[in-house]
Design a protein around this motif. Sequence first.
Motif, PDB file in Angstrom:
ATOM      1  N   ARG A   1       0.861  -1.180   0.000  1.00  0.00           N
ATOM      2  CA  ARG A   1       0.000   0.000   0.000  1.00  0.00           C
ATOM      3  C   ARG A   1       0.901   1.235   0.000  1.00  0.00           C
ATOM      4  NH1 ARG A   1      -3.608  -1.779   5.093  1.00  0.00           N
ATOM      5  NH2 ARG A   1      -1.466  -2.272   5.790  1.00  0.00           N
ATOM      6  N   LEU A   2       0.895   1.942  -1.125  1.00  0.00           N
ATOM      7  CA  LEU A   2       1.861   3.016  -1.358  1.00  0.00           C
ATOM      8  C   LEU A   2       1.186   4.376  -1.484  1.00  0.00           C
ATOM      9  CD1 LEU A   2       4.027   1.242  -4.104  1.00  0.00           C
ATOM     10  CD2 LEU A   2       4.444   1.283  -1.639  1.00  0.00           C
ATOM     11  N   ALA A   3       1.939   5.411  -1.150  1.00  0.00           N
ATOM     12  CA  ALA A   3       1.474   6.791  -1.333  1.00  0.00           C
ATOM     13  C   ALA A   3       2.631   7.621  -1.873  1.00  0.00           C
ATOM     14  CB  ALA A   3       0.966   7.374  -0.015  1.00  0.00           C
ATOM     15  N   PHE A   4       2.279   8.727  -2.520  1.00  0.00           N
ATOM     16  CA  PHE A   4       3.259   9.688  -3.040  1.00  0.00           C
ATOM     17  C   PHE A   4       2.892  11.056  -2.508  1.00  0.00           C
ATOM     18  CE2 PHE A   4       4.805  12.882  -5.959  1.00  0.00           C
ATOM     19  CZ  PHE A   4       6.070  12.438  -6.321  1.00  0.00           C
ATOM     20  N   PHE A   5       3.857  11.729  -1.871  1.00  0.00           N
ATOM     21  CA  PHE A   5       3.641  13.080  -1.352  1.00  0.00           C
ATOM     22  C   PHE A   5       4.473  14.061  -2.180  1.00  0.00           C
ATOM     23  CE2 PHE A   5       2.781  11.738   3.376  1.00  0.00           C
ATOM     24  CZ  PHE A   5       1.629  11.060   2.962  1.00  0.00           C
ATOM     25  N   GLY A   6       3.814  14.997  -2.871  1.00  0.00           N
ATOM     26  CA  GLY A   6       4.541  15.995  -3.651  1.00  0.00           C
ATOM     27  C   GLY A   6       3.594  16.786  -4.531  1.00  0.00           C
ATOM     28  N   ASP A   7       4.021  17.994  -4.900  1.00  0.00           N
ATOM     29  CA  ASP A   7       3.231  18.875  -5.759  1.00  0.00           C
ATOM     30  C   ASP A   7       3.670  18.677  -7.205  1.00  0.00           C
ATOM     31  OD1 ASP A   7       1.969  20.915  -7.127  1.00  0.00           O
ATOM     32  OD2 ASP A   7       2.253  22.381  -5.523  1.00  0.00           O
ATOM     33  N   THR A   8       2.785  18.137  -8.020  1.00  0.00           N
ATOM     34  CA  THR A   8       3.140  17.774  -9.396  1.00  0.00           C
ATOM     35  C   THR A   8       2.875  18.881 -10.413  1.00  0.00           C
ATOM     36  OG1 THR A   8       0.973  16.725  -9.675  1.00  0.00           O
ATOM     37  CG2 THR A   8       2.797  15.318  -8.953  1.00  0.00           C
ATOM     38  N   ASN A   9       2.710  20.121  -9.959  1.00  0.00           N
ATOM     39  CA  ASN A   9       2.523  21.224 -10.912  1.00  0.00           C
ATOM     40  C   ASN A   9       3.789  21.529 -11.689  1.00  0.00           C
ATOM     41  OD1 ASN A   9      -0.254  22.166 -10.704  1.00  0.00           O
ATOM     42  ND2 ASN A   9       0.242  22.608  -8.566  1.00  0.00           N
ATOM     43  N   GLY A  10       4.954  21.210 -11.129  1.00  0.00           N
ATOM     44  CA  GLY A  10       6.216  21.369 -11.836  1.00  0.00           C
ATOM     45  C   GLY A  10       6.624  20.068 -12.502  1.00  0.00           C
ATOM     46  N   PRO A  11       7.357  20.116 -13.615  1.00  0.00           N
ATOM     47  CA  PRO A  11       7.680  18.900 -14.362  1.00  0.00           C
ATOM     48  C   PRO A  11       8.569  17.921 -13.609  1.00  0.00           C
ATOM     49  CG  PRO A  11       8.865  20.796 -15.264  1.00  0.00           C
ATOM     50  CD  PRO A  11       7.859  21.328 -14.293  1.00  0.00           C
ATOM     51  N   GLU A  12       9.481  18.396 -12.769  1.00  0.00           N
ATOM     52  CA  GLU A  12      10.388  17.478 -12.086  1.00  0.00           C
ATOM     53  C   GLU A  12       9.635  16.514 -11.180  1.00  0.00           C
ATOM     54  OE1 GLU A  12      14.434  19.428 -10.976  1.00  0.00           O
ATOM     55  OE2 GLU A  12      12.932  21.020 -10.903  1.00  0.00           O
ATOM     56  N   ILE A  13       8.748  17.037 -10.355  1.00  0.00           N
ATOM     57  CA  ILE A  13       8.031  16.180  -9.410  1.00  0.00           C
ATOM     58  C   ILE A  13       6.968  15.355 -10.131  1.00  0.00           C
ATOM     59  CG2 ILE A  13       6.517  16.202  -7.386  1.00  0.00           C
ATOM     60  CD1 ILE A  13       8.219  18.472  -6.291  1.00  0.00           C
ATOM     61  N   ALA A  14       6.383  15.908 -11.186  1.00  0.00           N
ATOM     62  CA  ALA A  14       5.434  15.125 -11.981  1.00  0.00           C
ATOM     63  C   ALA A  14       6.116  13.890 -12.559  1.00  0.00           C
ATOM     64  CB  ALA A  14       4.851  15.987 -13.097  1.00  0.00           C
ATOM     65  N   GLU A  15       7.365  14.031 -12.988  1.00  0.00           N
ATOM     66  CA  GLU A  15       8.096  12.889 -13.538  1.00  0.00           C
ATOM     67  C   GLU A  15       8.466  11.891 -12.451  1.00  0.00           C
ATOM     68  OE1 GLU A  15      11.316  14.649 -15.679  1.00  0.00           O
ATOM     69  OE2 GLU A  15       9.954  15.651 -17.103  1.00  0.00           O
ATOM     70  N   ARG A  16       8.744  12.360 -11.245  1.00  0.00           N
ATOM     71  CA  ARG A  16       9.024  11.443 -10.131  1.00  0.00           C
ATOM     72  C   ARG A  16       7.785  10.603  -9.811  1.00  0.00           C
ATOM     73  NH1 ARG A  16      12.335  16.033  -6.567  1.00  0.00           N
ATOM     74  NH2 ARG A  16      13.788  16.477  -8.282  1.00  0.00           N
TER      75      ARG A  16
ATOM     76  N   MET B   1       3.624  22.745   4.676  1.00  0.00           N
ATOM     77  CA  MET B   1       3.898  21.337   4.464  1.00  0.00           C
ATOM     78  C   MET B   1       3.399  20.454   5.605  1.00  0.00           C
ATOM     79  SD  MET B   1       7.651  19.615   3.942  1.00  0.00           S
ATOM     80  CE  MET B   1       8.073  20.779   2.636  1.00  0.00           C
ATOM     81  N   ALA B   2       3.724  20.805   6.844  1.00  0.00           N
ATOM     82  CA  ALA B   2       3.416  19.933   7.971  1.00  0.00           C
ATOM     83  C   ALA B   2       1.917  19.691   8.114  1.00  0.00           C
ATOM     84  CB  ALA B   2       3.991  20.520   9.260  1.00  0.00           C
ATOM     85  N   SER B   3       1.117  20.762   7.988  1.00  0.00           N
ATOM     86  CA  SER B   3      -0.327  20.585   8.149  1.00  0.00           C
ATOM     87  C   SER B   3      -0.900  19.742   7.020  1.00  0.00           C
ATOM     88  CB  SER B   3      -1.029  21.946   8.208  1.00  0.00           C
ATOM     89  OG  SER B   3      -0.825  22.673   7.005  1.00  0.00           O
ATOM     90  N   GLN B   4      -0.359  19.891   5.823  1.00  0.00           N
ATOM     91  CA  GLN B   4      -0.828  19.063   4.709  1.00  0.00           C
ATOM     92  C   GLN B   4      -0.492  17.597   4.933  1.00  0.00           C
ATOM     93  OE1 GLN B   4       0.687  20.736   0.999  1.00  0.00           O
ATOM     94  NE2 GLN B   4      -1.361  21.506   0.583  1.00  0.00           N
ATOM     95  N   ILE B   5       0.744  17.329   5.331  1.00  0.00           N
ATOM     96  CA  ILE B   5       1.146  15.934   5.550  1.00  0.00           C
ATOM     97  C   ILE B   5       0.328  15.316   6.683  1.00  0.00           C
ATOM     98  CG2 ILE B   5       3.050  14.445   6.305  1.00  0.00           C
ATOM     99  CD1 ILE B   5       4.944  16.424   4.877  1.00  0.00           C
ATOM    100  N   ALA B   6       0.067  16.078   7.730  1.00  0.00           N
ATOM    101  CA  ALA B   6      -0.769  15.569   8.824  1.00  0.00           C
ATOM    102  C   ALA B   6      -2.147  15.176   8.297  1.00  0.00           C
ATOM    103  CB  ALA B   6      -0.884  16.619   9.922  1.00  0.00           C
ATOM    104  N   GLY B   7      -2.692  16.000   7.382  1.00  0.00           N
ATOM    105  CA  GLY B   7      -3.979  15.663   6.778  1.00  0.00           C
ATOM    106  C   GLY B   7      -3.900  14.409   5.922  1.00  0.00           C
ATOM    107  N   HIS B   8      -2.813  14.250   5.174  1.00  0.00           N
ATOM    108  CA  HIS B   8      -2.650  13.053   4.344  1.00  0.00           C
ATOM    109  C   HIS B   8      -2.612  11.803   5.222  1.00  0.00           C
ATOM    110  CE1 HIS B   8      -1.837  16.019   1.421  1.00  0.00           C
ATOM    111  NE2 HIS B   8      -0.524  15.937   1.345  1.00  0.00           N
ATOM    112  N   LEU B   9      -1.843  11.858   6.310  1.00  0.00           N
ATOM    113  CA  LEU B   9      -1.726  10.684   7.185  1.00  0.00           C
ATOM    114  C   LEU B   9      -3.059  10.367   7.855  1.00  0.00           C
ATOM    115  CD1 LEU B   9       1.773  11.405   8.793  1.00  0.00           C
ATOM    116  CD2 LEU B   9       1.228   9.816   6.937  1.00  0.00           C
ATOM    117  N   ALA B  10      -3.825  11.398   8.170  1.00  0.00           N
ATOM    118  CA  ALA B  10      -5.150  11.170   8.751  1.00  0.00           C
ATOM    119  C   ALA B  10      -6.063  10.486   7.733  1.00  0.00           C
ATOM    120  CB  ALA B  10      -5.756  12.495   9.214  1.00  0.00           C
ATOM    121  N   ASP B  11      -5.993  10.919   6.457  1.00  0.00           N
ATOM    122  CA  ASP B  11      -6.802  10.292   5.414  1.00  0.00           C
ATOM    123  C   ASP B  11      -6.407   8.827   5.212  1.00  0.00           C
ATOM    124  OD1 ASP B  11      -8.136  12.631   4.987  1.00  0.00           O
ATOM    125  OD2 ASP B  11      -6.980  13.222   3.216  1.00  0.00           O
TER     126      ASP B  11
END
Length: 338
Positions: A192-207, A234-244
């Motif tokens: 069970r995998l997750a990816f944390f990152g903003d893909t609006n830029g090409p570098e992270i979209a490619e990752r 960042m921290a509040s967003q990641i906390a929300g992701h982990l809660a989800d």
Amino acid sequence: MNDGRAPGKIRNIAELARMAGVSAGTVSRALADKSLVNKETRERIQALAREHGFRPNQMARRLRTQKTGVIGVVIPLGHERRQHISDPFFMTLFGYLADELTESGHDLMLSRVIPGDDEWLDRIVDSGMLDGALVIGQSNQTEAIERVAQHYRPLVIWGSHRDGQAQCTVGVDNFAGGRLAAERLVARGAKRLAFFGDTNGPEIAERLAGAQAVADAAGLSLRAFPTHLASDEMASQIAGHLADLGGAIEGIVCASDIIAMSTIRLLHERGMAVPDQVAVTGFDDLPLASRMVPQLTTVRQDIAAGARAMVDALRRRIDGEDAPSTVMVPELIVRESA
């Protein structure tokens, strides 16, 4: 008549030429250390200049050569407007760039730009203040950068390369890097995998695309969660992701080391052990990655080598050469977090 100058101080090249018994042109060439003037004469003129406190007029020299001696280092923050120059990745790359540029005799002009229109880069390169520009990151400004690169040659970008583009880029193969991170998690048994990152830029979209390819090949799901690079969000967003996610996660591919470090801290606060319950990977291999607990498993992009490649390409382009893009090979650095 005492005009306020120290005794014996030379005012200009003509005075130094008379003292040395040579032409002004010979003095100019000698001070520039040109081999057209024999070594003995060069050293004699340079010694006289030092003895009498003479420093050539840099502005006049720049007018003659049509060069400013200044390189712009530009950080465009299109999709990450609240990200700061103090971000550890920016500071690491900027430090290496500054070392390379100052050793070659250039001055630097640093600009943190929040693009308000498509001409932000035009205004920088057309200012007449620069011999060339280095841009750290493409953000969501790839089209604006590409348009300027079509007519402004002394421009080098840290970012992703795409076939047929005009811009000269230096950067890692981000798709391959995303694959390496996800393959490490799958090899550990994470399903069970997750990816944390903003893909609006090409570098992270490619990752993300690289990680998704691994998940698809293994028949696994991978949930992507937009995550800002700005530290104050960042921290509040990641906390929300982990809660989800609840407890339904075994491996997290993070788009940067800083995201990974914040994720590990928040997992610890939730009582979830890394890597026993959740394995985490980063991306960059910043110096901090090996100094945290647990030490971070990450995808290394050689930032020092990349800075050297950027400055080398820029020098060549300033000299009229058509330096190509550089795509570096990523390396998985296995430590404790995965």
